[in-house]
Design a protein around this motif. Structure first.
Motif, mmCIF file in Angstrom:
data_model
loop_
_atom_site.group_PDB
_atom_site.id
_atom_site.type_symbol
_atom_site.label_atom_id
_atom_site.label_comp_id
_atom_site.label_asym_id
_atom_site.label_seq_id
_atom_site.Cartn_x
_atom_site.Cartn_y
_atom_site.Cartn_z
ATOM 1 N N ARG A 177 1.091 -1.550 0.185
ATOM 2 C CA ARG A 177 -0.166 0.151 0.107
ATOM 3 C C ARG A 177 0.909 0.981 0.493
ATOM 4 N NH1 ARG A 177 -4.803 1.442 4.052
ATOM 5 N NH2 ARG A 177 -4.822 3.668 3.952
ATOM 6 N N GLU A 178 1.430 1.303 0.524
ATOM 7 C CA GLU A 178 3.052 2.354 0.809
ATOM 8 C C GLU A 178 3.779 2.252 0.045
ATOM 9 O OE1 GLU A 178 6.977 3.952 3.574
ATOM 10 O OE2 GLU A 178 5.478 2.510 4.400
ATOM 11 N N ALA A 179 3.985 1.489 -1.050
ATOM 12 C CA ALA A 179 4.511 1.636 -2.419
ATOM 13 C C ALA A 179 3.856 2.128 -3.192
ATOM 14 C CB ALA A 179 5.024 0.280 -3.045
ATOM 15 N N PHE A 180 2.412 1.362 -3.689
ATOM 16 C CA PHE A 180 1.647 1.766 -4.527
ATOM 17 C C PHE A 180 1.472 3.468 -4.317
ATOM 18 C CE2 PHE A 180 -3.419 3.124 -5.315
ATOM 19 C CZ PHE A 180 -2.823 2.187 -6.733
ATOM 20 N N PHE A 181 0.573 3.774 -2.777
ATOM 21 C CA PHE A 181 0.461 5.149 -3.355
ATOM 22 C C PHE A 181 1.617 6.099 -3.406
ATOM 23 C CE2 PHE A 181 -3.582 3.314 -1.486
ATOM 24 C CZ PHE A 181 -4.479 4.612 -1.887
ATOM 25 N N ARG A 182 3.326 6.244 -2.580
ATOM 26 C CA ARG A 182 3.779 6.463 -2.624
ATOM 27 C C ARG A 182 4.627 6.643 -4.764
ATOM 28 N NH1 ARG A 182 7.131 8.678 1.212
ATOM 29 N NH2 ARG A 182 7.090 7.731 2.975
ATOM 30 N N GLU A 183 4.090 5.616 -5.074
ATOM 31 C CA GLU A 183 4.583 6.196 -6.723
ATOM 32 C C GLU A 183 3.384 6.784 -7.461
ATOM 33 O OE1 GLU A 183 6.212 5.145 -10.312
ATOM 34 O OE2 GLU A 183 6.567 4.355 -8.771
ATOM 35 N N LEU A 184 1.805 6.358 -7.219
ATOM 36 C CA LEU A 184 0.673 7.502 -7.289
ATOM 37 C C LEU A 184 0.876 8.858 -7.372
ATOM 38 C CD1 LEU A 184 -1.953 5.490 -8.332
ATOM 39 C CD2 LEU A 184 -0.429 5.910 -9.298
ATOM 40 N N THR A 185 1.302 8.882 -5.481
ATOM 41 C CA THR A 185 0.696 9.891 -5.378
ATOM 42 C C THR A 185 2.373 11.331 -4.726
ATOM 43 O OG1 THR A 185 0.860 9.837 -2.849
ATOM 44 C CG2 THR A 185 -1.406 9.469 -4.049
ATOM 45 N N HIS A 186 2.594 10.141 -4.590
ATOM 46 C CA HIS A 186 4.767 11.159 -3.558
ATOM 47 C C HIS A 186 3.846 11.951 -2.618
ATOM 48 C CE1 HIS A 186 5.846 10.012 -7.906
ATOM 49 N NE2 HIS A 186 4.797 10.431 -8.390
ATOM 50 N N MET A 187 3.127 11.697 -2.004
ATOM 51 C CA MET A 187 2.803 11.885 -0.243
ATOM 52 C C MET A 187 3.333 10.786 0.157
ATOM 53 S SD MET A 187 -0.608 13.702 -0.992
ATOM 54 C CE MET A 187 -1.894 13.187 -2.172
ATOM 55 N N PRO A 188 4.360 11.326 1.487
ATOM 56 C CA PRO A 188 4.785 10.962 2.331
ATOM 57 C C PRO A 188 2.846 10.073 3.045
ATOM 58 C CG PRO A 188 4.795 12.266 3.116
ATOM 59 C CD PRO A 188 4.292 13.019 2.049
ATOM 60 N N ASP A 189 3.062 8.877 4.352
ATOM 61 C CA ASP A 189 1.731 8.410 4.775
ATOM 62 C C ASP A 189 1.789 9.642 5.725
ATOM 63 O OD1 ASP A 189 2.333 6.139 3.737
ATOM 64 O OD2 ASP A 189 3.743 5.318 6.063
ATOM 65 N N VAL A 190 2.124 10.128 6.015
ATOM 66 C CA VAL A 190 1.161 11.590 6.648
ATOM 67 C C VAL A 190 0.558 12.425 6.169
ATOM 68 C CG1 VAL A 190 1.728 13.773 8.409
ATOM 69 C CG2 VAL A 190 3.376 11.106 8.749
ATOM 70 N N GLN A 191 1.261 12.773 4.877
ATOM 71 C CA GLN A 191 0.542 13.810 4.604
ATOM 72 C C GLN A 191 -0.746 13.273 3.634
ATOM 73 O OE1 GLN A 191 2.695 15.807 0.892
ATOM 74 N NE2 GLN A 191 1.354 16.647 0.835
ATOM 75 N N MET A 192 -0.728 11.912 3.335
ATOM 76 C CA MET A 192 -2.491 10.970 2.801
ATOM 77 C C MET A 192 -3.270 10.535 4.288
ATOM 78 S SD MET A 192 -2.302 10.028 -0.245
ATOM 79 C CE MET A 192 -3.721 9.108 0.022
ATOM 80 N N GLN A 193 -2.561 10.745 5.295
ATOM 81 C CA GLN A 193 -3.769 10.640 6.122
ATOM 82 C C GLN A 193 -4.579 11.726 6.727
ATOM 83 O OE1 GLN A 193 -4.450 8.068 8.344
ATOM 84 N NE2 GLN A 193 -5.713 8.865 9.001
ATOM 85 N N ASP A 194 -3.115 13.344 6.917
ATOM 86 C CA ASP A 194 -4.047 14.287 6.731
ATOM 87 C C ASP A 194 -5.098 14.752 5.034
ATOM 88 O OD1 ASP A 194 -1.891 15.029 8.537
ATOM 89 O OD2 ASP A 194 -1.307 16.406 7.615
ATOM 90 N N TYR A 195 -4.638 14.301 4.515
ATOM 91 C CA TYR A 195 -5.501 14.888 3.784
ATOM 92 C C TYR A 195 -6.871 14.062 3.423
ATOM 93 C CZ TYR A 195 -7.682 13.239 -1.425
ATOM 94 O OH TYR A 195 -8.191 13.830 -2.662
#
Length: 166
Positions: free
Chosen positions: A80-98
Protein backbone atom coordinates in the motif's frame (compact mmCIF):
# COMPACT_ATOMS: atom_id res chain seq x y z
CA UNK A 1 37.72 -48.47 -10.10
CA UNK A 2 40.26 -46.00 -11.56
CA UNK A 3 37.56 -44.98 -14.07
CA UNK A 4 35.15 -44.31 -11.18
CA UNK A 5 37.64 -41.94 -9.57
CA UNK A 6 37.95 -40.00 -12.81
CA UNK A 7 34.16 -39.76 -13.22
CA UNK A 8 33.46 -38.48 -9.69
CA UNK A 9 34.91 -35.01 -10.28
CA UNK A 10 32.88 -34.75 -13.48
CA UNK A 11 29.70 -35.75 -11.65
CA UNK A 12 30.42 -33.21 -8.91
CA UNK A 13 31.14 -30.49 -11.47
CA UNK A 14 28.01 -31.35 -13.42
CA UNK A 15 25.95 -31.26 -10.22
CA UNK A 16 27.45 -27.88 -9.32
CA UNK A 17 26.60 -26.58 -12.78
CA UNK A 18 23.01 -27.74 -12.40
CA UNK A 19 22.81 -26.22 -8.95
CA UNK A 20 24.14 -22.90 -10.25
CA UNK A 21 21.62 -22.94 -13.10
CA UNK A 22 18.81 -23.84 -10.70
CA UNK A 23 19.70 -21.12 -8.21
CA UNK A 24 19.88 -18.45 -10.92
CA UNK A 25 16.40 -19.43 -12.09
CA UNK A 26 14.93 -19.28 -8.59
CA UNK A 27 16.01 -15.65 -8.19
CA UNK A 28 13.75 -14.26 -10.89
CA UNK A 29 13.05 -10.56 -11.22
CA UNK A 30 11.24 -9.11 -8.23
CA UNK A 31 7.46 -8.94 -8.47
CA UNK A 32 5.78 -5.82 -9.71
CA UNK A 33 2.64 -4.16 -8.44
CA UNK A 34 -0.36 -4.97 -10.64
CA UNK A 35 -3.34 -2.62 -10.78
CA UNK A 36 -6.34 -4.84 -11.39
CA UNK A 37 -9.98 -4.52 -12.43
CA UNK A 38 -12.76 -6.96 -13.13
CA UNK A 39 -12.58 -8.51 -16.62
CA UNK A 40 -14.96 -5.76 -17.79
CA UNK A 41 -12.62 -2.87 -17.01
CA UNK A 42 -14.09 0.60 -16.43
CA UNK A 43 -14.28 2.79 -19.50
CA UNK A 44 -11.45 5.12 -18.63
CA UNK A 45 -7.87 5.57 -19.65
CA UNK A 46 -6.24 3.97 -16.62
CA UNK A 47 -2.93 5.77 -16.51
CA UNK A 48 -1.13 6.95 -13.36
CA UNK A 49 -2.90 10.30 -13.20
CA UNK A 50 -6.36 8.76 -13.57
CA UNK A 51 -5.57 6.05 -11.00
CA UNK A 52 -4.33 8.70 -8.60
CA UNK A 53 -7.63 10.56 -8.96
CA UNK A 54 -9.67 7.37 -8.55
CA UNK A 55 -7.83 6.37 -5.37
CA UNK A 56 -8.02 9.93 -4.01
CA UNK A 57 -11.76 9.79 -4.80
CA UNK A 58 -11.67 12.70 -7.21
CA UNK A 59 -13.14 10.53 -9.98
CA UNK A 60 -16.24 8.56 -8.96
CA UNK A 61 -17.63 7.10 -12.20
CA UNK A 62 -16.37 5.93 -15.59
CA UNK A 63 -17.53 7.10 -19.05
CA UNK A 64 -20.63 4.85 -18.84
CA UNK A 65 -21.63 6.10 -15.39
CA UNK A 66 -20.34 2.92 -13.68
CA UNK A 67 -19.45 3.67 -10.06
CA UNK A 68 -15.72 3.19 -9.38
CA UNK A 69 -14.77 1.35 -6.19
CA UNK A 70 -11.08 1.63 -5.31
CA UNK A 71 -9.88 -0.85 -2.68
CA UNK A 72 -6.79 -0.71 -0.50
CA UNK A 73 -4.63 -3.12 1.41
CA UNK A 74 -4.28 -2.46 5.18
CA UNK A 75 -2.42 0.70 6.26
CA UNK A 76 0.64 -1.22 7.51
CA UNK A 77 1.11 -2.99 4.16
CA UNK A 78 4.39 -2.15 2.38
CA UNK A 79 2.54 -2.69 -0.91
CA UNK A 80 0.00 0.00 0.00
CA UNK A 81 2.78 2.40 0.92
CA UNK A 82 4.61 1.64 -2.35
CA UNK A 83 1.42 2.11 -4.39
CA UNK A 84 0.57 5.49 -2.88
CA UNK A 85 4.14 6.76 -2.99
CA UNK A 86 4.29 5.85 -6.68
CA UNK A 87 0.96 7.50 -7.54
CA UNK A 88 0.75 10.46 -5.17
CA UNK A 89 4.35 11.07 -4.07
CA UNK A 90 2.87 11.83 -0.63
CA UNK A 91 4.26 10.41 2.61
CA UNK A 92 1.88 8.52 4.92
CA UNK A 93 1.37 11.52 7.21
CA UNK A 94 0.32 13.71 4.30
CA UNK A 95 -2.08 11.01 3.03
CA UNK A 96 -3.64 10.75 6.50
CA UNK A 97 -4.14 14.54 6.57
CA UNK A 98 -5.72 14.39 3.10
CA UNK A 99 -8.23 11.73 4.18
CA UNK A 100 -9.04 13.57 7.42
CA UNK A 101 -9.96 16.65 5.36
CA UNK A 102 -11.92 14.58 2.82
CA UNK A 103 -13.84 12.74 5.52
CA UNK A 104 -15.13 16.00 6.96
CA UNK A 105 -16.33 16.92 3.47
CA UNK A 106 -18.31 13.67 3.23
CA UNK A 107 -15.80 11.65 1.18
CA UNK A 108 -14.75 8.34 2.70
CA UNK A 109 -11.41 6.73 1.86
CA UNK A 110 -11.31 3.57 -0.27
CA UNK A 111 -12.40 0.29 1.29
CA UNK A 112 -9.65 -1.68 3.02
CA UNK A 113 -9.38 -5.42 2.45
CA UNK A 114 -7.27 -7.70 4.64
CA UNK A 115 -5.11 -9.45 2.05
CA UNK A 116 -4.03 -9.55 -1.56
CA UNK A 117 -6.20 -12.63 -2.09
CA UNK A 118 -9.20 -10.71 -0.73
CA UNK A 119 -8.46 -7.84 -3.13
CA UNK A 120 -8.35 -10.23 -6.11
CA UNK A 121 -11.64 -11.92 -5.10
CA UNK A 122 -13.43 -8.61 -4.46
CA UNK A 123 -12.23 -6.96 -7.66
CA UNK A 124 -13.06 -10.04 -9.76
CA UNK A 125 -16.67 -10.07 -8.57
CA UNK A 126 -17.45 -6.36 -8.12
CA UNK A 127 -18.21 -4.22 -11.17
CA UNK A 128 -16.22 -0.98 -11.05
CA UNK A 129 -13.75 -2.22 -8.43
CA UNK A 130 -10.08 -1.33 -8.84
CA UNK A 131 -7.31 -2.67 -6.63
CA UNK A 132 -3.62 -3.47 -6.55
CA UNK A 133 -1.64 -6.58 -5.63
CA UNK A 134 1.79 -8.03 -6.27
CA UNK A 135 1.75 -9.17 -9.89
CA UNK A 136 2.17 -12.80 -8.83
CA UNK A 137 -1.29 -12.67 -7.19
CA UNK A 138 -3.15 -11.44 -10.27
CA UNK A 139 -4.93 -14.37 -11.91
CA UNK A 140 -7.30 -14.98 -14.83
CA UNK A 141 -10.30 -13.71 -12.82
CA UNK A 142 -9.03 -10.11 -13.07
CA UNK A 143 -7.56 -7.83 -15.70
CA UNK A 144 -4.17 -6.19 -15.12
CA UNK A 145 -4.49 -2.64 -16.40
CA UNK A 146 -1.13 -1.25 -15.26
CA UNK A 147 2.03 -2.52 -13.60
CA UNK A 148 4.34 -0.50 -11.37
CA UNK A 149 7.81 -1.27 -10.04
CA UNK A 150 8.11 -2.25 -6.39
CA UNK A 151 10.89 -1.00 -4.15
CA UNK A 152 12.92 -3.78 -2.51
CA UNK A 153 11.17 -3.34 0.86
CA UNK A 154 7.74 -3.89 -0.70
CA UNK A 155 8.95 -6.71 -2.96
CA UNK A 156 9.93 -8.71 0.13
CA UNK A 157 6.39 -8.28 1.48
CA UNK A 158 4.76 -9.27 -1.80
CA UNK A 159 4.36 -12.88 -0.58
CA UNK A 160 4.85 -14.41 -3.99
CA UNK A 161 6.09 -17.69 -2.57
CA UNK A 162 2.61 -18.40 -1.21
CA UNK A 163 3.80 -18.81 2.37
CA UNK A 164 1.25 -16.52 4.03
CA UNK A 165 -2.29 -15.30 3.72
CA UNK A 166 -3.81 -18.21 1.81
Amino acid sequence: MPGDLLRRPLIVLAACGCLAAWSSNTHAAPPRLAVITAPQAPRLTLDRATLRNIFLKKIFVDADGQRLIPVNLPPASPLREAFFRELTHMPDVQMQDYWNRQYFQGVSPPYVLASQQAVVRFVATTPGAIGYVASCHADASVQVVLTLSLPASAAVAADCDGSAGH
